[in-house]
Design an enzyme around this catalytic site. Structure first.
Site, mmCIF file in Angstrom:
data_model
loop_
_atom_site.group_PDB
_atom_site.id
_atom_site.type_symbol
_atom_site.label_atom_id
_atom_site.label_comp_id
_atom_site.label_asym_id
_atom_site.label_seq_id
_atom_site.Cartn_x
_atom_site.Cartn_y
_atom_site.Cartn_z
ATOM 1 N N ALA A 13 0.510 46.491 22.222
ATOM 2 C CA ALA A 13 0.345 45.530 21.115
ATOM 3 C C ALA A 13 1.333 45.784 19.981
ATOM 4 C CB ALA A 13 -1.093 45.570 20.603
ATOM 5 N N SER A 14 2.415 46.516 20.245
ATOM 6 C CA SER A 14 3.411 46.778 19.197
ATOM 7 C C SER A 14 4.363 45.609 19.015
ATOM 8 C CB SER A 14 4.203 48.043 19.542
ATOM 9 O OG SER A 14 4.683 47.961 20.866
ATOM 10 N N ARG A 15 4.353 44.652 19.943
ATOM 11 C CA ARG A 15 5.234 43.475 19.845
ATOM 12 C C ARG A 15 4.777 42.412 20.845
ATOM 13 N NH1 ARG A 15 9.415 45.343 23.769
ATOM 14 N NH2 ARG A 15 8.842 47.480 24.214
ATOM 15 N N ASN A 90 -2.583 44.345 28.680
ATOM 16 C CA ASN A 90 -1.360 43.565 28.483
ATOM 17 C C ASN A 90 -0.078 44.360 28.703
ATOM 18 O OD1 ASN A 90 0.378 41.400 26.976
ATOM 19 N ND2 ASN A 90 0.671 43.286 25.788
ATOM 20 N N SER A 142 1.245 37.277 35.622
ATOM 21 C CA SER A 142 2.408 36.401 35.401
ATOM 22 C C SER A 142 2.378 35.316 36.463
ATOM 23 C CB SER A 142 3.702 37.207 35.547
ATOM 24 O OG SER A 142 4.806 36.328 35.621
ATOM 25 N N TYR A 155 8.061 43.726 40.194
ATOM 26 C CA TYR A 155 7.252 43.079 39.143
ATOM 27 C C TYR A 155 6.251 42.094 39.766
ATOM 28 C CZ TYR A 155 6.398 40.541 34.736
ATOM 29 O OH TYR A 155 5.824 39.951 33.628
ATOM 30 N N ALA A 157 5.049 42.080 42.787
ATOM 31 C CA ALA A 157 4.030 42.831 43.528
ATOM 32 C C ALA A 157 3.003 43.417 42.562
ATOM 33 C CB ALA A 157 4.684 43.945 44.341
ATOM 34 N N LYS A 159 2.171 42.330 39.580
ATOM 35 C CA LYS A 159 1.374 41.284 38.932
ATOM 36 C C LYS A 159 0.429 40.604 39.917
ATOM 37 C CE LYS A 159 2.946 41.756 34.727
ATOM 38 N NZ LYS A 159 2.051 42.243 33.667
HETATM 39 P P1 NAP Z 1 7.332 43.105 25.454
HETATM 40 O O1 NAP Z 1 7.656 42.298 24.269
HETATM 41 O O2 NAP Z 1 8.405 43.806 26.204
HETATM 42 O O3 NAP Z 1 6.198 44.184 25.018
HETATM 43 C C1 NAP Z 1 5.700 45.089 25.964
HETATM 44 C C2 NAP Z 1 4.588 45.910 25.334
HETATM 45 O O4 NAP Z 1 4.064 46.799 26.342
HETATM 46 C C3 NAP Z 1 5.054 46.762 24.180
HETATM 47 O O5 NAP Z 1 4.041 46.810 23.199
HETATM 48 C C4 NAP Z 1 5.210 48.144 24.834
HETATM 49 O O6 NAP Z 1 5.018 49.238 23.914
HETATM 50 C C5 NAP Z 1 4.073 48.129 25.821
HETATM 51 N N1 NAP Z 1 4.237 49.111 26.896
HETATM 52 C C6 NAP Z 1 5.237 49.189 27.786
HETATM 53 N N2 NAP Z 1 5.029 50.247 28.613
HETATM 54 C C7 NAP Z 1 3.864 50.835 28.211
HETATM 55 C C8 NAP Z 1 3.132 51.967 28.630
HETATM 56 N N3 NAP Z 1 3.545 52.715 29.675
HETATM 57 N N4 NAP Z 1 1.984 52.277 27.992
HETATM 58 C C9 NAP Z 1 1.558 51.542 26.930
HETATM 59 N N5 NAP Z 1 2.212 50.463 26.462
HETATM 60 C C10 NAP Z 1 3.365 50.122 27.104
HETATM 61 O O7 NAP Z 1 6.564 42.248 26.569
HETATM 62 P P2 NAP Z 1 5.807 40.819 26.488
HETATM 63 O O8 NAP Z 1 6.775 39.786 26.885
HETATM 64 O O9 NAP Z 1 5.017 40.705 25.254
HETATM 65 O O10 NAP Z 1 4.817 41.005 27.743
HETATM 66 C C11 NAP Z 1 3.462 41.391 27.608
HETATM 67 C C12 NAP Z 1 2.805 41.223 28.970
HETATM 68 O O11 NAP Z 1 2.955 39.876 29.401
HETATM 69 C C13 NAP Z 1 3.431 42.092 30.054
HETATM 70 O O12 NAP Z 1 2.435 42.563 30.930
HETATM 71 C C14 NAP Z 1 4.354 41.126 30.771
HETATM 72 O O13 NAP Z 1 4.597 41.519 32.092
HETATM 73 C C15 NAP Z 1 3.538 39.852 30.679
HETATM 74 N N6 NAP Z 1 4.311 38.621 30.837
HETATM 75 C C16 NAP Z 1 5.339 38.320 29.975
HETATM 76 C C17 NAP Z 1 6.045 37.132 30.178
HETATM 77 C C18 NAP Z 1 7.206 36.711 29.289
HETATM 78 O O14 NAP Z 1 7.857 35.693 29.610
HETATM 79 N N7 NAP Z 1 7.484 37.400 28.189
HETATM 80 C C19 NAP Z 1 5.714 36.289 31.236
HETATM 81 C C20 NAP Z 1 4.660 36.639 32.072
HETATM 82 C C21 NAP Z 1 3.969 37.804 31.867
HETATM 83 P P3 NAP Z 1 6.272 49.894 23.108
HETATM 84 O O15 NAP Z 1 6.760 48.800 22.190
HETATM 85 O O16 NAP Z 1 5.650 51.042 22.378
HETATM 86 O O17 NAP Z 1 7.287 50.258 24.120
#
Ligand code: NAP
Length: 251
Positions: A13-15, A90, A142, A155, A157, A159
């Site tokens: 939840a940091s971004r 998430n 996803s 990825y 696999a 999801k």
């Molecule tokens: P993002 O902006 O890259 O943010 C990823 C988040 O996950 C960050 O808060 C990160 O923390 C955290 N994280 C990564 N590895 C971790 C770990 N080992 N333990 C704890 N926290 C961890 O990604 P997003 O786009 O918001 O995606 C969020 C979710 O939605 C993901 O599961 C992604 O696969 C899914 N999703 C995204 C999209 C898209 O188009 N963006 C589409 C489909 C699904 P740090 O900041 O501390 O590294």
């Protein structure tokens, strides 16, 4: 829009989607546990936004891919904030590459964070919910879990695995009054998609019937719905939030 109280843990939840979800849940009256792994400043900003809008929030560092780390995370959240009422799984990463060239390391890391990470936090978080016979869980998958995507075998696999894991858990946890659902976002404007070139973004956007990329808030509102009393008779479901991108793909 205060609607509920209780503690919600949002992993990653940091971004991005996690931050938008944490803020949306704060607005709906939850005290929010903001998990992150490396971006302490981002997590602090999420906490500050939630507190500024009148709810309670705290940041918790933990790598969700660690089984013991996830147990310690859930324990720390409950000790500091109270029993978990909602869980948003998430946290996720990508390590893209064509299958023929994909390293074992990239395969393992994506499965460890995206799939084992969901298992870890779901296992420890749901134990506490089972004791209280109450809880709401949403995992973020996803649409590529349903459609596949070139360069994302690991990825996709991970999801797709999340969907199977959620459906099994939804069956197991139903007798405790706990619901478990999936939100499957499409192409969302976050850091994860930020590295794509303008040309790729234009091509992907052209394939979205609603004609635009999604925002983190679009996904956050769907997650908040599945956590709300309005969704109390929904479990084991996959809700696509993709502007129609995957119309026709089977869940
Ligand atoms: P993002 O902006 O890259 O943010 C990823 C988040 O996950 C960050 O808060 C990160 O923390 C955290 N994280 C990564 N590895 C971790 C770990 N080992 N333990 C704890 N926290 C961890 O990604 P997003 O786009 O918001 O995606 C969020 C979710 O939605 C993901 O599961 C992604 O696969 C899914 N999703 C995204 C999209 C898209 O188009 N963006 C589409 C489909 C699904 P740090 O900041 O501390 O590294």
């Amino acid at each position: 829009m205060m609607q509920s109280s209780g503690v919600a843990l949002v992993t990653g939840a940091s971004r991005g989607i996690g931050r938008a979800t944490a803020c949306e849940l704060g607005r709906r009256g939850y005290a929010v546990a903001v998990n992150y792994v490396g971006d302490e400043q981002g997590a602090s900003e999420t906490v500050e936004r939630i507190v500024a809008e009148g709810s309670r929030a705290m940041a918790f560092r933990a790598d969700v891919s660690s089984h013991d780390g996830a147990r310690d995370l859930v324990e720390a959240v409950e000790k500091a904030m109270g029993p978990l009422e909602a869980l948003v799984l998430n946290a996720g990463i990508t390590r893209d590459g064509l299958l023929a060239r994909m390293s074992e390391e990239d395969w393992d890391r994506v499965i460890d964070v995206n799939l084992k990470g969901v298992y870890n936090v779901l296992k420890w978080g749901s134990r506490s919910m089972m004791r209280r016979k109450s809880g709401r869980i949403v995992a973020v998958s996803s649409v590529v879990a349903l459609t596949g995507n070139v360069g994302q075998a690991n990825y996709c696999a991970s999801k797709a695995g999340v969907i199977g894991l959620v459906r099994a858990s939804a069956r197991e946890l139903s007798r405790y009054g706990i619901t478990v659902n999936v939100v499957a976002p499409g192409f969302i404007d976050t850091d994860m998609t930020g590295a794509l070139t303008g040309e790729v973004r234009d091509r992907l956007t052209a394939a979205i019937p609603l004609g635009r990329m999604g925002t983190p808030e679009d996904v956050a509102k769907a997650i908040a719905f599945l956590l709300s009393p309005d969704a109390s008779y929904i479990t084991g479901e996959v809700l696509r939030v993709d502007g129609g991108m995957s119309i026709g793909a089977h869940t």
